[in-house]
Write a protein that holds these residues in place. Sequence first.
Motif, PDB file in Angstrom:
ATOM      1  N   ASN A   1       2.743   4.419   1.010  1.00  0.00           N
ATOM      2  CA  ASN A   1       3.294   4.891   2.275  1.00  0.00           C
ATOM      3  C   ASN A   1       3.737   3.755   3.210  1.00  0.00           C
ATOM      4  N   VAL A   2       3.679   2.503   2.753  1.00  0.00           N
ATOM      5  CA  VAL A   2       4.039   1.385   3.634  1.00  0.00           C
ATOM      6  C   VAL A   2       5.555   1.308   3.853  1.00  0.00           C
TER       7      VAL A   2
ATOM      8  N   LYS B   1       7.944   0.920  15.167  1.00  0.00           N
ATOM      9  CA  LYS B   1       6.802   1.635  15.754  1.00  0.00           C
ATOM     10  C   LYS B   1       5.923   0.728  16.623  1.00  0.00           C
TER      11      LYS B   1
ATOM     12  N   ARG C   1       0.824  -1.192   0.000  1.00  0.00           N
ATOM     13  CA  ARG C   1       0.000   0.000   0.000  1.00  0.00           C
ATOM     14  C   ARG C   1       0.868   1.255   0.000  1.00  0.00           C
TER      15      ARG C   1
ATOM     16  N   SER D   1      12.552  -3.028   9.727  1.00  0.00           N
ATOM     17  CA  SER D   1      12.481  -1.578   9.915  1.00  0.00           C
ATOM     18  C   SER D   1      13.593  -0.921   9.111  1.00  0.00           C
TER      19      SER D   1
ATOM     20  N   PRO E   1       1.786  10.176   0.729  1.00  0.00           N
ATOM     21  CA  PRO E   1       1.410   8.860   0.215  1.00  0.00           C
ATOM     22  C   PRO E   1       1.022   8.906  -1.260  1.00  0.00           C
ATOM     23  N   GLY E   2       1.306   7.825  -1.958  1.00  0.00           N
ATOM     24  CA  GLY E   2       0.898   7.704  -3.355  1.00  0.00           C
ATOM     25  C   GLY E   2       1.820   8.434  -4.315  1.00  0.00           C
ATOM     26  N   ARG E   3       3.015   8.755  -3.852  1.00  0.00           N
ATOM     27  CA  ARG E   3       3.922   9.554  -4.677  1.00  0.00           C
ATOM     28  C   ARG E   3       4.517   8.750  -5.842  1.00  0.00           C
ATOM     29  N   THR E   4       4.845   7.477  -5.585  1.00  0.00           N
ATOM     30  CA  THR E   4       5.471   6.685  -6.642  1.00  0.00           C
ATOM     31  C   THR E   4       4.398   6.219  -7.621  1.00  0.00           C
TER      32      THR E   4
ATOM     33  N   LYS F   1       8.054  -1.051   9.380  1.00  0.00           N
ATOM     34  CA  LYS F   1       7.904  -0.069  10.472  1.00  0.00           C
ATOM     35  C   LYS F   1       7.785  -0.760  11.823  1.00  0.00           C
TER      36      LYS F   1
HETATM   37  N1  LIG Z   1       9.119   4.610  11.566  1.00  0.00           N
HETATM   38  C1  LIG Z   1       9.361   4.172  10.322  1.00  0.00           C
HETATM   39  N2  LIG Z   1       8.993   4.943   9.256  1.00  0.00           N
HETATM   40  C2  LIG Z   1       9.249   4.478   8.011  1.00  0.00           C
HETATM   41  C3  LIG Z   1       9.883   3.217   7.787  1.00  0.00           C
HETATM   42  N3  LIG Z   1       9.971   3.029   6.453  1.00  0.00           N
HETATM   43  C4  LIG Z   1       9.434   4.120   5.869  1.00  0.00           C
HETATM   44  N4  LIG Z   1       8.989   5.000   6.785  1.00  0.00           N
HETATM   45  C5  LIG Z   1       8.353   6.320   6.516  1.00  0.00           C
HETATM   46  O1  LIG Z   1       7.134   6.089   5.826  1.00  0.00           O
HETATM   47  C6  LIG Z   1       6.919   7.105   4.814  1.00  0.00           C
HETATM   48  C7  LIG Z   1       6.744   6.467   3.440  1.00  0.00           C
HETATM   49  O2  LIG Z   1       7.937   5.816   3.055  1.00  0.00           O
HETATM   50  P1  LIG Z   1       8.202   5.411   1.517  1.00  0.00           P
HETATM   51  O3  LIG Z   1       9.395   4.523   1.518  1.00  0.00           O
HETATM   52  O4  LIG Z   1       8.242   6.624   0.644  1.00  0.00           O
HETATM   53  O5  LIG Z   1       6.880   4.584   1.205  1.00  0.00           O
HETATM   54  P2  LIG Z   1       6.387   3.981  -0.187  1.00  0.00           P
HETATM   55  O6  LIG Z   1       5.698   2.708   0.128  1.00  0.00           O
HETATM   56  O7  LIG Z   1       7.506   3.904  -1.167  1.00  0.00           O
HETATM   57  O8  LIG Z   1       5.308   5.080  -0.612  1.00  0.00           O
HETATM   58  P3  LIG Z   1       4.675   5.329  -2.081  1.00  0.00           P
HETATM   59  O9  LIG Z   1       5.797   5.296  -3.075  1.00  0.00           O
HETATM   60  O10 LIG Z   1       4.043   6.675  -1.966  1.00  0.00           O
HETATM   61  O11 LIG Z   1       3.680   4.245  -2.306  1.00  0.00           O
HETATM   62  C8  LIG Z   1       8.138   8.031   4.893  1.00  0.00           C
HETATM   63  O12 LIG Z   1       7.776   9.127   5.708  1.00  0.00           O
HETATM   64  C9  LIG Z   1       9.195   7.174   5.582  1.00  0.00           C
HETATM   65  O13 LIG Z   1      10.140   7.926   6.304  1.00  0.00           O
HETATM   66  C10 LIG Z   1      10.267   2.448   8.935  1.00  0.00           C
HETATM   67  O14 LIG Z   1      10.819   1.352   8.862  1.00  0.00           O
HETATM   68  N5  LIG Z   1       9.989   2.981  10.177  1.00  0.00           N
END
Ligand SMILES: Nc1nc2c(ncn2[C@@H]2O[C@H](COP(=O)(O)OP(=O)(O)OP(=O)(O)O)[C@@H](O)[C@H]2O)c(=O)[nH]1
Length: 212
Positions: free
Chosen positions: A40-41, A159, A38, A184, A62-65, A156
Amino acid sequence: MGASPSGADRAFATFLLSAVDPSQFPKPDLPEIAFLGRSNVGKSSLLNALVGAKVAFTSGTPGRTRTVSFFDIALGSGKAAPVLRLADLPGYGWAKISRSAAREWPKFVDPYLSERESLCLCVVLVDASVPPQDSDHYMVNRLREAGRRVVVAATKVDKVPRSKVVTVMNGLKVFLGQSPVPVSSRTDDGVLDLWRQVLGSAGIAMKGGLKR
Ligand SMILES: Nc1nc2c(ncn2[C@@H]2O[C@H](COP(=O)(O)OP(=O)(O)OP(=O)(O)O)[C@@H](O)[C@H]2O)c(=O)[nH]1
Ligand SMILES: [Mg+2]
């Protein structure tokens, strides 16, 4: 250098291209590992943690990529020939993406998941810090039906209170039908374990053990 081990297993990642259409996908000439989950995951963050460099674009929005980005990975030296390719896929299940972008998703991702001949592993990321979602369940099943090998990475995990990690992992195992790898990108927990599985899917055994 992130979680990548030193020496023979150290990863050197090179951005290859971002595709919005199957015609732009690179020739399927390397074992490929896709990162799905999903919005932002933490897909891009985990990919960066695995290779130990900031190659994939991460964002708090979220949803940037919206593209499939491909990265070639060489091991041991940046001058070595690449041995595998990682694919960072757009996130699903984010309501605020534009309607046209929502319609775009299956158009270029579905053919990729169904037909990509070099795809040897799908890493499905689920957020360990929120309850499991139907879209995660759907994605894991859809990939299994397509005959894809799936590893679930629970992201994550930093968290999640330590006392609750086992319960959360067990819940995900029941919900998704397989044990997740807790990871993480913040602390690098589990990243090396996942990297070993990524290499293994491409037929590469880790030589350097678990030392950094
Ligand atoms: N606490 C915590 N935050 C994380 C972790 N991994 C990513 N984040 C945060 O989650 C947010 C999204 O991270 P991305 O890696 O851009 O997520 P993505 O799945 O590629 O998102 P999209 O490309 O938009 O789908 C960012 O603010 C990151 O800093 C983690 O392991 N721990
Ligand atoms: Mg991303």
